[in-house]
Structure formats: C-alpha cells, structure tokens
Design a protein around this motif. Sequence first.
Motif, PDB file in Angstrom:
ATOM      1  N   LEU A  73       0.639  -1.132  -0.011  1.00 25.85           N
ATOM      2  CA  LEU A  73       0.011  -0.057   0.260  1.00 25.85           C
ATOM      3  C   LEU A  73       1.005   1.260  -0.006  1.00 25.85           C
ATOM      4  CD1 LEU A  73      -2.467  -1.134   2.806  1.00 25.85           C
ATOM      5  CD2 LEU A  73      -2.589  -1.565   0.376  1.00 25.85           C
ATOM      6  N   ARG A  74       0.271   2.287  -0.377  1.00 25.65           N
ATOM      7  CA  ARG A  74       1.062   3.561  -0.305  1.00 25.65           C
ATOM      8  C   ARG A  74       0.636   4.437   0.734  1.00 25.65           C
ATOM      9  NH1 ARG A  74       0.042   7.583  -4.780  1.00 25.65           N
ATOM     10  NH2 ARG A  74       1.689   8.843  -3.590  1.00 25.65           N
ATOM     11  N   LEU A  75       1.273   4.783   1.898  1.00 25.47           N
ATOM     12  CA  LEU A  75       1.291   5.378   2.977  1.00 25.47           C
ATOM     13  C   LEU A  75       0.887   6.706   2.763  1.00 25.47           C
ATOM     14  CD1 LEU A  75       4.468   4.415   5.028  1.00 25.47           C
ATOM     15  CD2 LEU A  75       2.044   4.101   6.027  1.00 25.47           C
ATOM     16  N   LEU A  76      -0.183   7.059   3.289  1.00 22.27           N
ATOM     17  CA  LEU A  76      -0.792   8.408   3.312  1.00 22.27           C
ATOM     18  C   LEU A  76      -0.506   9.545   4.729  1.00 22.27           C
ATOM     19  CD1 LEU A  76      -4.403   7.841   1.953  1.00 22.27           C
ATOM     20  CD2 LEU A  76      -2.433   8.320   0.595  1.00 22.27           C
ATOM     21  N   ALA A  77      -0.599   8.873   5.712  1.00 20.29           N
ATOM     22  CA  ALA A  77      -0.537   9.386   7.106  1.00 20.29           C
ATOM     23  C   ALA A  77      -0.298   8.496   8.300  1.00 20.29           C
ATOM     24  CB  ALA A  77      -1.569  10.425   7.426  1.00 20.29           C
ATOM     25  N   GLU A  78       0.391   8.791   9.333  1.00 13.90           N
ATOM     26  CA  GLU A  78       0.425   8.379  10.441  1.00 13.90           C
ATOM     27  C   GLU A  78      -0.317   8.962  11.648  1.00 13.90           C
ATOM     28  OE1 GLU A  78       4.238   7.144  11.498  1.00 13.90           O
ATOM     29  OE2 GLU A  78       3.693   5.867  13.372  1.00 13.90           O
ATOM     30  N   LEU A  79      -1.266   8.582  12.337  1.00 10.29           N
ATOM     31  CA  LEU A  79      -1.868   9.329  13.528  1.00 10.29           C
ATOM     32  C   LEU A  79      -1.603   8.413  14.757  1.00 10.29           C
ATOM     33  CD1 LEU A  79      -5.343   9.369  11.754  1.00 10.29           C
ATOM     34  CD2 LEU A  79      -3.300  11.175  11.552  1.00 10.29           C
ATOM     35  N   ARG A  80      -0.926   9.237  15.563  1.00  6.05           N
ATOM     36  CA  ARG A  80      -0.667   8.744  17.091  1.00  6.05           C
ATOM     37  C   ARG A  80      -1.688   9.415  18.020  1.00  6.05           C
ATOM     38  NH1 ARG A  80       4.327   6.016  17.543  1.00  6.05           N
ATOM     39  NH2 ARG A  80       5.659   6.037  15.691  1.00  6.05           N
ATOM     40  N   GLY A  81      -1.794   9.076  19.296  1.00  4.62           N
ATOM     41  CA  GLY A  81      -2.456   9.580  20.194  1.00  4.62           C
ATOM     42  C   GLY A  81      -3.962   9.735  19.946  1.00  4.62           C
ATOM     43  N   LEU A  82      -4.429   8.833  19.294  1.00  4.71           N
ATOM     44  CA  LEU A  82      -6.092   8.985  18.660  1.00  4.71           C
ATOM     45  C   LEU A  82      -6.985   8.796  19.931  1.00  4.71           C
ATOM     46  CD1 LEU A  82      -6.070   6.641  15.419  1.00  4.71           C
ATOM     47  CD2 LEU A  82      -6.621   9.258  15.424  1.00  4.71           C
ATOM     48  N   ASP A  83      -7.825   9.573  20.132  1.00  2.00           N
ATOM     49  CA  ASP A  83      -8.665   9.651  21.373  1.00  2.00           C
ATOM     50  C   ASP A  83      -9.842   8.427  21.021  1.00  2.00           C
ATOM     51  OD1 ASP A  83     -10.594  10.235  23.191  1.00  2.00           O
ATOM     52  OD2 ASP A  83     -10.501  12.189  23.178  1.00  2.00           O
ATOM     53  N   ALA A  84     -10.002   7.674  22.161  1.00  2.00           N
ATOM     54  CA  ALA A  84     -10.779   6.514  21.941  1.00  2.00           C
ATOM     55  C   ALA A  84     -12.362   6.879  21.552  1.00  2.00           C
ATOM     56  CB  ALA A  84     -10.942   5.408  23.086  1.00  2.00           C
ATOM     57  N   LYS A  85     -12.472   8.268  22.107  1.00  3.40           N
ATOM     58  CA  LYS A  85     -14.014   8.838  22.081  1.00  3.40           C
ATOM     59  C   LYS A  85     -14.182   9.495  20.595  1.00  3.40           C
ATOM     60  CE  LYS A  85     -14.105   9.982  26.906  1.00  3.40           C
ATOM     61  NZ  LYS A  85     -14.118  11.127  27.938  1.00  3.40           N
ATOM     62  N   ASP A  86     -13.221   9.837  19.658  1.00  3.61           N
ATOM     63  CA  ASP A  86     -13.357  10.317  18.614  1.00  3.61           C
ATOM     64  C   ASP A  86     -12.290  10.027  17.539  1.00  3.61           C
ATOM     65  OD1 ASP A  86     -14.205  11.668  16.244  1.00  3.61           O
ATOM     66  OD2 ASP A  86     -13.651  13.524  17.237  1.00  3.61           O
ATOM     67  N   ARG A  87     -12.232   8.901  16.852  1.00  5.48           N
ATOM     68  CA  ARG A  87     -11.051   8.659  16.140  1.00  5.48           C
ATOM     69  C   ARG A  87     -11.477   9.083  14.640  1.00  5.48           C
ATOM     70  NH1 ARG A  87     -11.714   3.678  19.142  1.00  5.48           N
ATOM     71  NH2 ARG A  87      -9.775   2.946  20.346  1.00  5.48           N
ATOM     72  N   ILE A  88     -12.524   9.379  14.279  1.00  4.65           N
ATOM     73  CA  ILE A  88     -13.271   9.601  12.856  1.00  4.65           C
ATOM     74  C   ILE A  88     -12.526  11.082  12.472  1.00  4.65           C
ATOM     75  CG2 ILE A  88     -15.037  10.001  11.685  1.00  4.65           C
ATOM     76  CD1 ILE A  88     -16.414   7.782  12.944  1.00  4.65           C
ATOM     77  N   THR A  89     -12.966  12.323  13.501  1.00  2.00           N
ATOM     78  CA  THR A  89     -12.432  13.424  12.927  1.00  2.00           C
ATOM     79  C   THR A  89     -11.074  13.636  12.728  1.00  2.00           C
ATOM     80  OG1 THR A  89     -14.012  14.275  14.575  1.00  2.00           O
ATOM     81  CG2 THR A  89     -12.158  15.866  13.892  1.00  2.00           C
ATOM     82  N   PRO A  90      -9.832  13.181  13.295  1.00  2.87           N
ATOM     83  CA  PRO A  90      -8.537  13.152  12.581  1.00  2.87           C
ATOM     84  C   PRO A  90      -8.278  12.519  11.651  1.00  2.87           C
ATOM     85  CG  PRO A  90      -8.524  11.580  15.036  1.00  2.87           C
ATOM     86  CD  PRO A  90      -9.955  12.489  14.632  1.00  2.87           C
TER      87      PRO A  90
END
Length: 354
Positions: A73-90
């Motif tokens: 796959l082609r990497l697009l982004a790496e997201l750390r520290g995702l909030d379990a209450k809202d992972r969708i917004t980031p």
Amino acid sequence: MEDARANGLLCYCRPGFEPELAAELGERAANAGDAGWARAERNTGFVQFFTGQGHALAQALPLRDLIFARQKLRLLAELRGLDAKDRITPIIAALFERAAFGDLVVEHPDSDEARPLAGLARSFGNALRPALRKAGLLTPTVDADQPRLHVCFLTGDHALLATGHPRDASPWPAGIPRLRTPPDAPSRSALKLDEALLVLLTPDERARWLQPGMRAADLGAAPGGWTWVLARNGLHVTAIDNGPLREHVLDTGLVEHLRADGFRWSPAKPLDWMVCDMVESPKRVASRMAEWFREGWCRHAIFNLKLPMKKRWDETRDCLALFEAQSQRPLRIRAKQLYHDREEITVFAMVAPH
C-alpha cells in the motif's frame, strides 16, 4: 496527537519475516535507482519503507514482483494519540481534499500483538464508512476501479492510513485469502497449492492452464495433498513418492502412484504440470526444478523452496537466480511467501511463449 504525512510504502508480511521484506524492498528500490530506508521490527507483521520518490517507487515495486509482501500500500499518514472517543475526526482531517476512495478496509497486522484489535477494526469500519461518505471521501457504493482506503490499527490509539490500487494490491484484507481445509483433503498442505493457484495465477490463466485431461507429476507426493488438488481440477497425476498416499486420493481414478525418488524419476514424455513440495535444501530443489525445464519435461511448475534460518532473502535471491540460469531457457517466474507457507516460498514457473 500527531498527523505525520508519510511518503512511502506499507507492506504486510508473515510475522518474523520483516527483516527479509525490508532487505528485499531496499535492494529492489536501489536497483530502481532509489536509496530508500525501511522501518521494521521483528514479529510485527509489517514494514514501512520510506523514499524520496513517492509514487514513482510504488510503480517501480509492483506487488506481483515482491516475494515477502502479502500486501503493498502507499502510505498517506500516521496518526498517533487517537482519542478513543473520536478517532473519526482526525482521520477525515488527514484525508482533507483527497478524491473519493472506492472502498474502505479497516484492518490490523497479522501478529499476536495486533490480533486483539480485530473487534475494534470491525466496529470502527462500520462507524467510519458513513462518515467518510458524508465528507465526500468514499463513493456512495463500492467502486472496484478506484483506489481503496486502508486504515491499519497498530494499537487502539495508533493507526496508519494508506491506499491500495486495485491493479497493484491484494484484494483480501491484510493480503490473506481465507481458505478452509476441505474435509476430504489428505493434508493441510493442500491449502498451500490451492493458495498458490489463487495468488500466482490469474483467473484466465487458471482456466487455460488447468484443464481436465491435462497431465501432471507430483514429486514427493505423500500423503497426497497436492496430488488431490490437481485431481480435483481434473488433471491426471503421476504421484512420485516412496511413502503411501491416502486411499481416497487413489480412488479418484486420476492418480497413478509410483514408489520412486522425486530427485531421480523423469517422465517418458512431456507433461503439462509438475509440482513439488519436497523437504530438501532449497538450492538442491532449485537445481532439480531447473533440470525439468532444461530437459523439456514440463510446461508449468509450482514448487516450494524451504528457507534457512538466516540470510533468507539472500538465499531466496540466489536460488531463483540459480533456477533461472540452470534451466537454460526463457521462463516466466513468480514467487511469493504465501499465508499457508511457513519457512518457505512458493514459486510458479512456465516456459515463456515465443
């Protein structure tokens, strides 16, 4: 929370083979003129490969040519520290202004550490899909011609976003075709040949090259798993092994069992297929397989090369080069470490058409 734009590849592999995949990617990238670098940790089931060439490297390293990668796959982004209450917004923010994807796959690496994330992946996919459609980032219905969005959870608060193009990515989540052992299969090894035919051949190739009435040999056949797969496809099989075959394999009426050594026996006339899953040193097997093509004893072959514990990428590259050189004729060669393989790779070869 971190949103680090990534310029590189995300590849899945069998846990424990990350160094081999990293070495393969590095060598192939260098041969394509790009000195990239890998981020790999043993037993995680994935490798990230970074480069200055981005999309050009993805094109230079097609999945079909990668041996130790189940998925590319082609990497697009790496997201750390995702909030379990809202992972969708980031996630939506990280995909801002991108064209709509044709499908969504939420997954995790095939590792012991990541396997507990399966429930999260399923439930989160159900929540993310409508949100992406509302944001215009996902087509209203699945569009198989468009790139897919992959969300790969490494932990509950750490995810990689990547994209896979239908023509250059595995169609199965995590690159794993989920096959079940048929109840009448003589051994679990039947799944290895089933997967090889599914992954290494296209549907059109299977239709043309696996036709009832064709003739094949299975070297080292006992207890008959690979012979059974060939017979199930209507092929007449000469099963070569000093050991016994399961009785119901012989009952197909398509199998002749010869008690002989697979390294010595040869057919009286050319065959359509030869398959081999003998436990022997990979260079000896590669040399024997080359002899079959050099002598014109078969048109197509599938065989396994059992790898050593160390320098497995070097051994793989050397064995394939030896096989190609000793065959003394133009061949088409495809090789892959399949999901049902263990310390081995599976090779498909055929005489190249004029």
